[in-house]
Structure formats: C-alpha cells, structure tokens
Design a protein around this motif. Structure first.
Motif, PDB file in Angstrom:
ATOM      1  N   MET A  96     -22.291 -22.837  21.926  1.00 44.57           N
ATOM      2  CA  MET A  96     -23.358 -22.934  22.921  1.00 44.57           C
ATOM      3  C   MET A  96     -24.433 -23.826  22.323  1.00 44.57           C
ATOM      4  SD  MET A  96     -25.916 -20.022  24.544  1.00 44.57           S
ATOM      5  CE  MET A  96     -24.702 -19.306  25.657  1.00 44.57           C
ATOM      6  N   THR A  97     -24.843 -24.823  23.075  1.00 42.33           N
ATOM      7  CA  THR A  97     -25.893 -25.727  22.601  1.00 42.33           C
ATOM      8  C   THR A  97     -27.164 -25.500  23.405  1.00 42.33           C
ATOM      9  OG1 THR A  97     -24.236 -27.389  22.002  1.00 42.33           O
ATOM     10  CG2 THR A  97     -26.510 -28.130  22.213  1.00 42.33           C
ATOM     11  N   ILE A  98     -28.262 -25.294  22.692  1.00 42.42           N
ATOM     12  CA  ILE A  98     -29.580 -25.133  23.319  1.00 42.42           C
ATOM     13  C   ILE A  98     -30.435 -26.279  22.801  1.00 42.42           C
ATOM     14  CG2 ILE A  98     -31.568 -23.632  23.645  1.00 42.42           C
ATOM     15  CD1 ILE A  98     -29.744 -21.256  22.975  1.00 42.42           C
ATOM     16  N   SER A  99     -30.862 -27.145  23.695  1.00 41.76           N
ATOM     17  CA  SER A  99     -31.552 -28.357  23.266  1.00 41.76           C
ATOM     18  C   SER A  99     -32.881 -28.530  23.978  1.00 41.76           C
ATOM     19  CB  SER A  99     -30.659 -29.578  23.506  1.00 41.76           C
ATOM     20  OG  SER A  99     -30.292 -29.677  24.874  1.00 41.76           O
ATOM     21  N   GLY A 100     -33.793 -29.151  23.253  1.00 43.62           N
ATOM     22  CA  GLY A 100     -35.104 -29.523  23.754  1.00 43.62           C
ATOM     23  C   GLY A 100     -35.596 -30.636  22.863  1.00 43.62           C
ATOM     24  N   LYS A 101     -36.737 -30.423  22.197  1.00 44.10           N
ATOM     25  CA  LYS A 101     -37.200 -31.402  21.213  1.00 44.10           C
ATOM     26  C   LYS A 101     -36.312 -31.370  19.976  1.00 44.10           C
ATOM     27  CE  LYS A 101     -42.001 -31.055  22.766  1.00 44.10           C
ATOM     28  NZ  LYS A 101     -43.382 -30.621  22.405  1.00 44.10           N
TER      29      LYS A 101
END
Length: 512
Positions: A96-101
């Motif tokens: 699971m990939t959680i991305s933002g900055k």
C-alpha cells in the motif's frame, strides 16, 4: 503600573510565540498514517476500509492499493482519511502506498477477516497455558495479529501503540477463534487484541456515556474530583523504568482510561466485529454499586443485574464510534464457577437461587435483543474453584462457528438448543427448543440441571425426559409447577446438547 504592563506584554508575547510554534509544528508535520496501518496488516474484506493519519494542513494525500487510487486533502489540523472500496479476500501480500509531500510504503498487506478481541484476564489468558490450543500452532496458517500495548490515558488518544505481526495472537481464546475461523473461511484472519486483566466494563466505556448511564456518571464525577488518583496515574505513566505489579493493578482497575488509550484509537478500523470476554470483575455484587473504602476502592462497578442494560448501550455506542450500525458483537458467556458475590462468597455451586454467576449470564444474554449479536455458550465449561479455567479451545471453536455463519451466510446450526417456550400440562412442564435437532444428553442419562417451582418460589430439582425436541419436567415435590430454571447456578451439572454436540443455553421463566 509600568512593571505590570511590561509583565502583561511579556505574557502575551510568550503565548504568541507558543501559538506560532504550535502552528509551525502542525504546518511542518510529515505525512504519517495511524499506527494501525503498518507492514503485515490485514484489511477487512467486503467492506469500506478507512485509512487515516496525519499530514501538513491542506496537503493532498493519495492512497494506492489493490488497483484503487484515492485522494483527499488534509484538514487545517493535518488530519486526513480516505475510504477504500470493498475488496475481495487475498492471501497474497501487496504494497500500500500513501503519498503526499513524501511517500510511505506499507508492505505485505492482505485482505480477509478482521476481529477485535477484548476484555479482561480470560481473554488475555496465554496460549502457552492451554496445551490443546498450543498444539495447533504448527498447523496455523494465514493468521496475523496486532496486540495493543496495555496502557491508559486521562484523555482520548488519537493513536494506539502496537504493530501488526505475522505471528498468532498470544491469547488462547483469540488464537483458537482465529484458527478455526481461518479453517472455515479459507481467508486470512487478523486479530486486534486489546485486553487487560481484572478490568471492568466501566474501564472500557467512553466518558460521554455518563449522559446515558447514571451509575457511570457517579463514577466519573468521583474520578474527576479525585486529584490523588489522577496524580498517581500520571506518576506511574512517567516512571522511567516501568511499572510495578501494584502499579499495573491500579491502572487497569480505573474507569474509562483503558477505553481512552486502548480502544478509542482503533476506531474506525474496518473489522467484522468485536469479541468481548469480560464480566468477572462485575460479578462482585448482585445488584447496585457499593460504597468503597480504602481496601475495596476497585469495587466501584455495576452489579450483575445491571450489566445487561449497560452492555447493550455500550455496543450501540461502539457501533457509533466505528460508524458501522452492522458491526458484529460476540459475547463470551461466563463459564461455570463455584464462588458467589462479595456479600455471599460461599455458595452451593448448583443452587438455582444463590448469588452466583447465573445472574451475569442472564444479563449477557440480553445482548440478543440487538441485531448482529451472538453469545458463545460456555455453560458446560469452567472450573468450580478457578476463575481462570484452561478449557479455552471450545470457546474459540464456538466463536468461529458463530462468526462463520455470518461469513458463509448459510443455515448451519451454530448454537445449542435455545428455549423458545414452555407449556404447563397438569403437574408437568414441557420445554420447547429451537436448534434442537437430535436433542440428547452427552452421557446417555436423563437431562440434568432443571428446577421447578410453584407460586411459592421454592425450587425443587426436576426429573427430566427428552421427547423429540422438547424436555418434559416433573417433580413429586411440586404438584402445580409454574416456573422453570435451567442451568441457573454457579457451576451447574449439565448434559443437554443437540446433534452438533453444542450445549443448551441456560434460562429461567420466573421473575422472583
């Protein structure tokens, strides 16, 4: 005056600096999912799956998993939540990939059945102490666990301490349940274990329920004004070298603060439901809440007769917290035990009128008034002298049967005979049952554990005979029977089962 003005200006500048620092800290906080979302986790199948955490305010956060890509924007405090669409079960771990900055990758995520297992010492009871359960360990597959750190908090916490593991839960009941549930469903099973010995139900109640539960309002008012207790709690939590056993007991026997630290942060993690094995602490009194002294400070809890009403309100409140009106709750009935209450500790364990655990079981069965609830019957289990019996494996089996029926949605019988009505026929009473196909006794003898009474309220042992899916009761000492009690004692001798070898549920038809 000039001095006071300068002081006031200094305080204002200090508060302003603190405010600027706090805002700056929020604005610069890194993207981080809640601690529940980590390597090896199990997500609930066939359900919306909330994923949440922290980020910088207004930061766009994207969650990618199992072909889904979902985005949201963090609020002004940096809180964010995304709900993944319902998924089918998967034994293959995926990222699971959680991305933002920045980007956070959570590895080895599977999808299956997730259950929270909570309560007090009999839920905490170790696998190593139950040989029958321990013997299953080499054969266990696709079972994962998240054990919540046992701690407390005076305020509701946002996050929980713990991590997912590919190992089995260190709870005999939770492991047995997971083992048989995985066998029934053939999907991964994730257990979130949040239990602490000798905790009352009041320890797991959110503070806002003071509006619904008068006794809990009294408890929390006393607790809020008890400066010494709260100071000691803070002191224990801040000890650099851990707690003593006395500290541990002191913490877990307080109201509300286990919920704050060990349950509130779990919501709304998607799960099929919650297994609750608790009640022993609330059997100290038949009814009412005692005055406490220095020696029995931990007795400030509801009695057995009130427990059912509290439990039902507690379930509804938890469903609200999880934002899931269909959340399942399975209650483990308290098994056989031969001691009474604080006021009457020495009892006849087979007496149908003693202040025994029979009254707690009656309260526990009241949850069946709510939808999506079940009670695992343990009336044939337990130990007359030991409040921590080792026969935990059958409890796990029966819980798995109950959960399996919800998963497989079939018509299989998963409970023992349940009384559905009685008929008075002259000098006998006929008890009618449901789930009574193949009604029999485990030893071939006549059914035991039945008692009859007339209007006098004096109970006499009944002679029982199975006729089809009914039991006919008589007693030469009761010529005009009106009421029946079955297995309504601390440690009854029972032998009535159906073709699935599941025991008949205790009941009473009187209101004495």
């Amino acid at each position: 005056m000039l001095h006071m003005g300068t002081k006031g200006l200094y305080l204002k500048l200090s508060f302003l600096a603190l405010f600027i620092f706090s805002v700056s800290a929020i604005n610069s906080q890194d993207l981080k999912p809640a601690n529940l979302f980590c390597d090896h986790m199990v997500l609930q199948r066939e359900s919306l799956v909330p994923v949440w955490g922290k980020a910088s305010p207004k930061e766009v956060v994207t969650v990618t998993f199992a072909g889904q890509v979902k985005s949201t924007k963090a609020d002004k405090y940096g809180n964010w939540m995304i709900k993944l669409d319902a998924m089918e079960a998967s034994k293959t771990g995926n990222d699971m990939t959680i991305s933002g900055k920045k980007e956070v990758v959570i590895s080895d995520v599977v999808v299956g059945e997730v259950w929270i297992c909570s309560g007090q010492s009999n839920m905490q009871f170790s696998v190593d102490r139950v040989p029958e359960a321990k013997g299953l360990i080499p054969f266990a597959e696709n079972i994962r666990s998240f054990e919540v750190e046992r701690t407390v908090s005076l305020q509701e916490k946002e996050d929980v301490s713990g991590k997912w593991s590919t190992d089995y839960p260190n709870s005999a009941v939770a492991f047995s349940f997971a083992y048989f549930l995985e066998d029934i469903s053939n999907v991964p099973v994730g257990i979130i274990l949040s239990a602490w010995g000798s905790s009352s139900i009041e320890a797991w109640i959110p503070k806002d329920m003071t509006q619904e539960l008068p006794h809990f309002k009294t408890i929390m008012q006393e607790f809020d004004y008890d400066v010494d207790t709260k100071s000691r709690i803070t002191e224990i939590l801040n000890k650099p070298n851990g707690w003593s056993r006395q500290d541990d007991i002191f913490l877990r026997r307080q109201p509300n603060i286990l919920y704050n630290a060990m349950m509130k942060p779990l919501a709304p993690y998607a799960s099929r439901g919650l297994v609750w094995y608790q009640g022993e602490r609330n059997t100290r009194y038949l009814s009412g809440m005692p005055n406490v002294t220095k020696d029995n400070w931990f007795h400030r809890v509801a009695g057995m007769k009130e427990y059912g009403k509290i439990l039902n309100k507690w379930i509804l409140r938890y469903r609200k917290e999880w934002q899931n009106e269909d959340m399942n709750f399975m209650i483990v009935m308290l098994p056989g035990y031969g001691e009474g209450t604080v006021d009457n500790p020495k009892i006849d364990p087979e007496s149908p009128t003693a202040q025994s655990w029979a009254w707690m079981r009656e309260s526990q069965l009241k949850v069946l008034d709510l939808p999506n609830t079940a009670v695992a019957n343990t009336i044939d289990l337990g130990d007359i002298k030991n409040i921590h019996p080792t026969d935990k494996l059958p409890i796990g089996q029966r819980l798995a049967l109950l959960a399996g029926k919800k998963i497989l949605r079939n018509d299989i019988v998963v409970t023992g005979p349940i009384m559905k009505g009685v008929d008075i026929e002259g000098n006998s009473i006929v008890v009618h049952y449901e789930n009574a196909n193949g009604l029999k006794t485990t030893n071939g003898n006549a059914p035991s554990g039945f008692w009859l009474s007339d209007e006098s309220g004096e109970w006499k042992a009944a002679k029982a005979e199975i006729k089809g899916e009914t039991v006919v009761l008589k007693s030469p000492e009761v010529s005009n029977p009106k009421y029946v009690r079955y297995a309504f004692s601390g440690k009854p001798k029972v032998n009535l089962v159906n073709s699935m070898e599941l025991p008949a549920y205790p009941f009473r038809t009187d209101q004495f």
